[in-house]
Write an enzyme that holds these catalytic residues in place. Structure first.
Site, PDB file in Angstrom:
ATOM      1  CE  LYS A 159     -23.662 -14.201   5.058  1.00  0.00           C
ATOM      2  NZ  LYS A 159     -23.729 -13.328   6.186  1.00  0.00           N
ATOM      3  N   GLY A 212     -10.883  -9.220  -2.345  1.00  0.00           N
ATOM      4  CA  GLY A 212      -9.730  -9.838  -1.614  1.00  0.00           C
ATOM      5  C   GLY A 212      -9.509 -11.317  -2.520  1.00  0.00           C
ATOM      6  NE  ARG A 214      -4.164  -1.695   1.759  1.00  0.00           N
ATOM      7  CZ  ARG A 214      -4.873  -2.284   2.380  1.00  0.00           C
ATOM      8  NH1 ARG A 214      -5.001  -1.825   3.825  1.00  0.00           N
ATOM      9  NH2 ARG A 214      -6.063  -2.706   2.276  1.00  0.00           N
ATOM     10  N   GLY A 230     -14.471  -2.580  -0.290  1.00  0.00           N
ATOM     11  CA  GLY A 230     -15.651  -1.860  -0.271  1.00  0.00           C
ATOM     12  C   GLY A 230     -15.796  -0.972  -1.230  1.00  0.00           C
TER      13      GLY A 230
HETATM   14  P1  AMP Z   1     -17.126 -12.429  -0.247  1.00  0.00           P
HETATM   15  O1  AMP Z   1     -16.503 -11.769   0.945  1.00  0.00           O
HETATM   16  O2  AMP Z   1     -18.600 -12.192  -0.269  1.00  0.00           O
HETATM   17  O3  AMP Z   1     -16.529 -12.163  -1.647  1.00  0.00           O
HETATM   18  O4  AMP Z   1     -17.027 -13.764   0.099  1.00  0.00           O
HETATM   19  C1  AMP Z   1     -15.813 -14.551   0.181  1.00  0.00           C
HETATM   20  C2  AMP Z   1     -16.138 -15.776   0.938  1.00  0.00           C
HETATM   21  O5  AMP Z   1     -16.923 -16.508   0.235  1.00  0.00           O
HETATM   22  C3  AMP Z   1     -14.629 -16.463   0.919  1.00  0.00           C
HETATM   23  O6  AMP Z   1     -14.209 -16.555   2.223  1.00  0.00           O
HETATM   24  C4  AMP Z   1     -15.164 -17.827   0.790  1.00  0.00           C
HETATM   25  O7  AMP Z   1     -14.726 -19.160   1.229  1.00  0.00           O
HETATM   26  C5  AMP Z   1     -16.798 -17.926   0.755  1.00  0.00           C
HETATM   27  N1  AMP Z   1     -17.443 -18.941  -0.314  1.00  0.00           N
HETATM   28  C6  AMP Z   1     -17.298 -19.141  -1.512  1.00  0.00           C
HETATM   29  N2  AMP Z   1     -17.931 -19.878  -2.162  1.00  0.00           N
HETATM   30  C7  AMP Z   1     -18.427 -20.732  -0.946  1.00  0.00           C
HETATM   31  C8  AMP Z   1     -19.249 -21.767  -0.804  1.00  0.00           C
HETATM   32  N3  AMP Z   1     -19.964 -22.409  -1.920  1.00  0.00           N
HETATM   33  N4  AMP Z   1     -19.815 -22.115   0.405  1.00  0.00           N
HETATM   34  C9  AMP Z   1     -19.324 -21.397   1.351  1.00  0.00           C
HETATM   35  N5  AMP Z   1     -18.625 -20.220   1.435  1.00  0.00           N
HETATM   36  C10 AMP Z   1     -18.053 -19.959   0.204  1.00  0.00           C
END
Ligand code: AMP
Length: 397
Positions: free
Chosen positions: A201, A354, A40, A377
């Site tokens: 999610k 990330g 950074r 973010g």
């Molecule tokens: P995000 O912060 O929303 O980009 O989500 C990233 C996280 O989603 C990571 O820590 C992944 O381990 C999790 N992730 C991705 N695919 C799955 C899945 N099929 N089931 C559970 N967690 C997941």
């Protein structure tokens, strides 16, 4: 979008002026108190060197960690000043405070081409409150404000927003780069424009899915969020992560994709595990045949192939979020395969978030990606179509 048409340091006369630069020096430290990763700081050097070589009196500021509005030596920026002094090959004068005696006297006595660093702006709770008096005091140290902290541009704090009410405000090279790539992709993309979304999610990405469906030609959905879409098609998803209260939203989005003539792709096969653990027993199944008691933890090879064929046709690609639990080697293939397809494509490619950025870096593909975004973010909020407060306040061209 006006947010993409902001003045930069090249559009303002800085010769002989005091320039307050909001950087993102929020770096990690190891157990011995040494900076564990200087990325950074290194990324901010282009802006700092430009200001030095154009005779500015450079006053740097940043937050570091979450010191809760009081002085705490653990969160001091002193090690950053030391590192900057060594890479800039000149002393970076470390102030003992942010707007106190030390900062005022060091900033007032700076000569052209000299550099000072204020203490952690979050030593004052007024920083995150965007307090007008604190902002005014901060602004009084300088003649010009430069925001180059993209990672905090979605927060309305004193050193990212408040300060811009009192002195001319422009962006540095880092923010300029983010805006030029993201801005062009979102307002005038080379088509076909393909967006790839993954991560845990649907609920985190509702606004993004909705906004992107009005802009893209194809949308690929993988990762944990894809099981809510599979469920919306009427498939049973076993123990996979599935937001039942978002199933109707997923159905609406599938209908919207049809209306907008957007090609929506979701996984056709998936690697399922028996439990949420990295050494769990796993197998490959079609996406409409997830057995009871199993959970989808990655996309399968047929999905990789399907997604890759959409990626190959793209003129612009935006990718945010992993295709599976990419932190675990047994479930990282889908994410790696998408990273590889993007790296091999000739499209303009923008990767944010990330896990996706980490996959690209781990595979050594960073130089094959047009732009890897530095702010998680903040880049998500741009994809949502929001105007970032730290950018909205900068002077228009
Ligand atoms: P995000 O912060 O929303 O980009 O989500 C990233 C996280 O989603 C990571 O820590 C992944 O381990 C999790 N992730 C991705 N695919 C799955 C899945 N099929 N089931 C559970 N967690 C997941």
């Amino acid at each position: 979008m006006s947010c993409f048409n902001k003045k930069s340091i090249e559009d303002i006369d800085i010769d002989g002026n005091r320039v307050l630069v909001r950087c993102d020096f929020n770096v990690p430290f190891d157990d011995n108190g040494n900076i564990a990763n200087t990325k950074r700081i290194d990324e901010s050097l282009k802006t700092i060197k430009y200001l030095i070589s154009h005779n500015a009196k450079v006053i740097l500021c940043s937050h570091l960690g979450r010191p809760k509005g009081t002085f705490d030596m653990k969160f001091s920026l002193k090690p950053v000043a030391k590192y900057l002094s060594s890479v800039l090959n000149q002393e970076v004068k470390m102030c003992e405070d942010v707007i106190g005696k030390s900062a005022k006297s060091i900033c007032a006595s700076l000569k052209c081409g000299e550099v000072a660093l204020l203490e952690n702006v979050r030593f004052h709770k007024e920083e995150t409150d965007n307090d007008p008096n604190f902002s005014k005091e901060l602004a009084s140290l300088a003649d010009i404000f430069v925001n180059d902290a993209f990672g905090t541009a979605h927060r309305a704090h004193a050193s990212t927003v408040g300060v811009a009410s009192y002195i001319p405000a422009v962006c540095g090279y880092l923010i300029q780069k983010e805006l030029s790539f993201m801005g062009k992709a979102l307002s005038n993309p080379k088509r076909p424009f393909v967006a790839i979304l993954g991560g845990a999610k649907v609920s985190d990405k509702i606004a993004i899915i909705d906004n992107l469906l009005e802009k893209v030609d194809a949308l690929i959905i993988g990762g944990g969020m894809s099981y809510t879409f599979l469920n919306a098609l009427g498939y049973s998803v076993g123990k996979s992560i599935c937001e039942t209260d978002k199933v109707s939203f997923a159905q609406e989005m599938m209908a919207k994709a049809k209306e907008q003539d957007v090609k929506l792709s979701i996984p056709v096969d998936t690697k399922v595990g028996q439990e949420f653990s990295q050494d769990t027993e796993f197998k490959l199944v079609d996406a409409d045949k997830i057995p009871d008691g199993w959970m989808g933890l990655d996309i399968g090879p047929k999905s990789c192939e399907l997604f890759s064929s959409v990626i190959k046709s793209a003129g612009t690609i935006v990718w945010n979020g992993p295709m599976g639990v990419s932190e675990w080697p047994n479930f990282a293939n889908g994410t790696f395969s998408i990273a590889k397809s993007i790296a091999e494509s000739n499209a303009i490619s923008i990767v944010g978030g990330g896990d996706s950025a980490a996959a690209v870096e781990k595979l050594g593909f960073s130089n094959k990606i047009t732009h890897v975004s530095t702010g998680g973010g903040a880049s998500l909020e741009l994809l949502e179509g929001k105007e970032l407060p730290g950018i909205a306040v900068l002077n228009d061209k």
